[in-house]
Design an enzyme around this catalytic site. Structure first.
Site, PDB file in Angstrom:
ATOM      1  N   ASN A   9       0.809  -1.159   0.130  1.00  0.00           N
ATOM      2  CA  ASN A   9       0.175  -0.088  -0.045  1.00  0.00           C
ATOM      3  C   ASN A   9       0.859   1.290  -0.015  1.00  0.00           C
ATOM      4  O   ASN A   9       1.544   1.639   0.828  1.00  0.00           O
ATOM      5  CB  ASN A   9      -0.856  -0.088   1.317  1.00  0.00           C
ATOM      6  CG  ASN A   9      -1.657   1.149   1.154  1.00  0.00           C
ATOM      7  OD1 ASN A   9      -1.883   2.125   0.664  1.00  0.00           O
ATOM      8  ND2 ASN A   9      -2.597   1.087   2.371  1.00  0.00           N
ATOM      9  N   ARG A  86      -2.919  -2.329  -3.168  1.00  0.00           N
ATOM     10  CA  ARG A  86      -4.031  -1.497  -2.753  1.00  0.00           C
ATOM     11  C   ARG A  86      -3.944  -0.405  -3.833  1.00  0.00           C
ATOM     12  O   ARG A  86      -3.121   0.403  -3.865  1.00  0.00           O
ATOM     13  CB  ARG A  86      -3.997  -1.189  -1.320  1.00  0.00           C
ATOM     14  CG  ARG A  86      -5.306  -0.218  -0.955  1.00  0.00           C
ATOM     15  CD  ARG A  86      -5.093   0.600   0.110  1.00  0.00           C
ATOM     16  NE  ARG A  86      -6.329   1.247   0.384  1.00  0.00           N
ATOM     17  CZ  ARG A  86      -6.256   2.644   1.075  1.00  0.00           C
ATOM     18  NH1 ARG A  86      -5.010   3.248   1.298  1.00  0.00           N
ATOM     19  NH2 ARG A  86      -7.152   3.400   1.128  1.00  0.00           N
ATOM     20  N   HIS A 175     -12.922   2.318   1.200  1.00  0.00           N
ATOM     21  CA  HIS A 175     -12.658   1.220   2.356  1.00  0.00           C
ATOM     22  C   HIS A 175     -13.638   0.129   1.758  1.00  0.00           C
ATOM     23  O   HIS A 175     -14.059  -0.874   2.485  1.00  0.00           O
ATOM     24  CB  HIS A 175     -13.782   1.894   3.502  1.00  0.00           C
ATOM     25  CG  HIS A 175     -13.142   2.967   4.301  1.00  0.00           C
ATOM     26  ND1 HIS A 175     -13.651   3.848   4.950  1.00  0.00           N
ATOM     27  CD2 HIS A 175     -11.575   3.157   4.550  1.00  0.00           C
ATOM     28  CE1 HIS A 175     -13.038   4.456   5.653  1.00  0.00           C
ATOM     29  NE2 HIS A 175     -11.661   4.125   5.345  1.00  0.00           N
ATOM     30  N   ARG A 233     -11.264  14.898   8.969  1.00  0.00           N
ATOM     31  CA  ARG A 233     -12.126  15.161   7.798  1.00  0.00           C
ATOM     32  C   ARG A 233     -13.631  15.628   8.398  1.00  0.00           C
ATOM     33  O   ARG A 233     -13.865  14.901   9.385  1.00  0.00           O
ATOM     34  CB  ARG A 233     -12.206  14.200   6.818  1.00  0.00           C
ATOM     35  CG  ARG A 233     -10.955  13.862   5.995  1.00  0.00           C
ATOM     36  CD  ARG A 233     -11.227  12.741   5.027  1.00  0.00           C
ATOM     37  NE  ARG A 233     -10.025  11.935   4.978  1.00  0.00           N
ATOM     38  CZ  ARG A 233      -9.971  10.672   4.737  1.00  0.00           C
ATOM     39  NH1 ARG A 233     -11.150   9.905   4.490  1.00  0.00           N
ATOM     40  NH2 ARG A 233      -9.005   9.783   4.376  1.00  0.00           N
ATOM     41  N   GLU A 388      -7.844  -5.945   6.064  1.00  0.00           N
ATOM     42  CA  GLU A 388      -7.743  -5.461   4.585  1.00  0.00           C
ATOM     43  C   GLU A 388      -6.528  -6.029   3.787  1.00  0.00           C
ATOM     44  O   GLU A 388      -6.638  -6.471   2.631  1.00  0.00           O
ATOM     45  CB  GLU A 388      -7.463  -3.978   4.639  1.00  0.00           C
ATOM     46  CG  GLU A 388      -8.825  -3.325   5.046  1.00  0.00           C
ATOM     47  CD  GLU A 388      -8.694  -1.576   5.338  1.00  0.00           C
ATOM     48  OE1 GLU A 388      -8.086  -1.555   6.443  1.00  0.00           O
ATOM     49  OE2 GLU A 388      -9.060  -1.064   4.515  1.00  0.00           O
TER      50      GLU A 388
END
Ligand code: ADP
Length: 402
Positions: A9, A86, A175, A233, A388
Site C-alpha cells: 500500500n 491497494r 474502504h 475530515r 484489509e
C-alpha cells in the site's frame, strides 16, 4: 502450501507492506512493516516479524524504489508468489481486482483526476515493484471496486447529467476492501439472505449497506471526504460552504480543502486531538470540546446507519470495525442508544468485552437459548476486526487462480 502474497500500500511518502501466508487467521502476526518519511533525511523502515519482534532501520533519503529494495532484503526465507497492490480509485472501469498489465496501468492513470493525491502514489509503488519483482504477477485491488454494484439512485448526485456522463462526477465510495471483508466474514458465520450495515470507523470513517454480498450504498462519495465525521475530515457540510468562505474570508480553494481534510472532524470540533482514545479520556475528565466531538461523531454515525437501512431489502444487523469500531465500546453504545426504534438491543457486558481484536456478537440475542429462536426479534450487532491485507491477498490469489 503455496508461498505468501506480498501486499503493498503505497502513499506519497510511505509504503505499508505485509507478507500474507495462504492459511493464517486474521489476528495472527504477519511479517509486515511501514517505510515512512520517504524522500527525506528521516526516512525510516519499521519491520515486525512473525514472532512479533519490531525493528527500525534508518533509510535516509530513500525513495519508493530504494525503500522497496530494503523491504525485499527483509522478507525472510519465504519469498512471495505474487504481489497485491491497494489502489485507491478505480473509477467505473474496475469492478473487481485485476492483474496489472500496460492497459490496467493506463486505466489507473486515466482515473488520476478522481484521486489526484492517491493514485499517483499507488502508481509510483507499482512502477517500482514491477522493476524489482519483474518475474512476479501483480494485481491491483481497488478501494472503490466493491461499491460498483450500487444502483444509480445511490450513486448519482442530483446534478446535471453531463457532469456524470462527461466528467464522471458520481458517488464511488471507498474502504471497499474492509466492507467486503467484514460482511463476507460475517456471512460465513450467519446463514441466510443477510443485509448488513457495516461501519468502518478508523481515521477515515464510512458506513456501507451490503445485501447478498453486494454494496447497495455507502457514505463516502466522489472523494473520501463525504459522509461521517472522521479524525481530521469534516464529512458532510453544506455544499455552499466553499463559496461562502471564499466570499466572506477570502480563502482559496486549497486553503478550504486543507481545512476540510486536515483540520476538521474530531480534531476541529474538540480543538484537542483526532484520536478517539484521547477524546474519550478527556471527555471523562470533563473536557467540553472532546465531549462535543464525541456527541457529533455518534449522532452523525447514527444518522448514517439509519440512512443506510433504506438501501436494504432485509436488515439483519450492524457490524462495527476499524480502530474505533473494534475498540471504543463507549462509542458503539452511545451510537446505538440513538437508534431505539431499530431493534438493536446491545448487551452491555458483551460490548465492554469485545475490544482489542476480539470478534463476536454484542446484542442481547446472542447465545440466548432461554428466549428461544423466535422470541428474540432484535437485530444482530457484531464487532469484526477488519483485515484489509488478508482480503487483498485473497483477491490477489483469486484473480491469479493460485
Ligand atoms: P486507520 O484508518 O489509519 O487504519 P485505525 O483503524 O487504526 O486507523 O483507527 C484509528 C482510530 O482508532 C483512532 O481514532 C484511535 O484513537 C482509535 N482507537 C484505537 N484504539 C482505541 C481504543 N481503545 N479506544 C478508542 N479508540 C481507539
Amino acid at each position: 502450501m503455496s508461498r505468501p502474497i506480498l501486499v503493498i500500500n503505497c502513499g506519497s511518502s510511505s509504503i505499508k507492506f505485509a507478507l500474507v501466508p495462504e492459511h493464517v487467521a486474521a489476528h495472527q502476526v504477519r511479517r509486515s512493516g511501514l517505510a515512512e518519511n520517504l524522500g527525506t533525511p528521516e526516512a525510516l523502515l519499521n519491520i515486525t516479524t512473525e514472532d512479533g519482534k519490531k525493528t527500525s532501520f534508518a533509510i535516509p533519503h530513500a525513495d519508493h524504489q530504494a525503500a522497496l529494495t530494503e523491504i525485499l532484503k527483509r522478507l525472510g526465507d519465504e519469498q512471495p508468489i505474487a504481489i497485491g497492490h491497494r489502489v485507491v480509485h478505480g473509477g467505473e472501469k474496475f469492478t473487481h481486482a485485476v492483474q496489472i498489465d500496460e492497459s490496467v496501468l493506463n486505466a489507473i492513470r486515466e482515473t488520476t483526476p478522481l484521486a489526484p493525491l492517491h493514485n499517483p502514489a499507488n502508481l509510483q509503488g507499482i512502477d517500482a515493484t514491477l522493476k524489482l519483482f519483474a518475474d512476479l504477477p501483480q494485481v491491483a485491488v481497488f478501494d472503490t471496486a466493491f461499491h460498483q454494484t450500487m444502483p444509480p439512485q445511490a450513486f448519482r448526485y442530483a446534478l446535471p447529467e453531463d457532469l456524470y456522463s462527461k466528467h464522471h462526477i458520481r458517488r464511488y465510495g471507498f474502504h471497499g476492501t474492509s466492507h467486503a471483508y467484514v460482511t463476507q466474514h460475517t456471512d460465513q458465520l450467519v446463514d441466510g439472505d443477510n443485509g448488513w450495515i457495516s461501519a468502518h470507523l478508523g481515521n477515515g470513517c464510512s458506513t456501507c449497506a451490503v445485501w447478498q454480498g453486494k454494496s447497495m450504498d455507502t457514505s463516502m462519495g466522489l472523494t473520501p471526504l463525504e459522509g461521517l465525521v472522521m479524525g481530521t475530515r469534516s464529512g458532510n457540510v453544506d455544499p455552499s460552504l466553499h463559496i461562502h468562505l471564499t466570499r466572506t474570508l477570502g480563502w482559496s480553494l486549497e486553503e478550504i480543502d486543507q481545512i476540510l481534510n486536515k483540520k476538521s472532524g474530531l480534531l476541529g470540533l474538540s480543538g484537542l486531538s483526532n484520536d478517539m482514545r484521547t477524546l474519550t479520556e478527556a471527555a471523562a475528565d470533563g473536557h467540553r470540546g472532546a465531549q462535543l466531538a464525541i456527541d457529533v461523531f455518534c449522532y452523525r454515525l447514527a444518522q448514517s446507519l439509519a440512512a443506510m437501512s433504506c438501501a436494504l431489502p432485509v436488515f439483519t444487523g450492524i457490524i462495527f470495525t476499524g480502530g474505533i469500531g473494534e475498540n471504543a465500546a463507549v462509542i458503539r453504545a452511545k451510537t446505538l442508544a440513538l437508534l431505539p426504534h431499530f431493534g438493536l438491543y446491545l448487551d452491555i457486558q458483551k460490548n465492554q468485552k469485545m475490544i482489542r481484536g476480539a470478534e463476536g456478537r454484542i446484542d442481547q440475542g446472542a447465545d440466548d437459548t432461554e428466549l428461544g429462536i423466535n422470541a428474540y426479534l432484535g437485530r444482530q450487532i457484531w464487532v469484526i476486526p477488519t483485515d484489509e491485507e488478508g482480503q487483498i491477498a485473497r483477491e490477489t490469489r483469486s484473480v491469479l487462480d493460485l
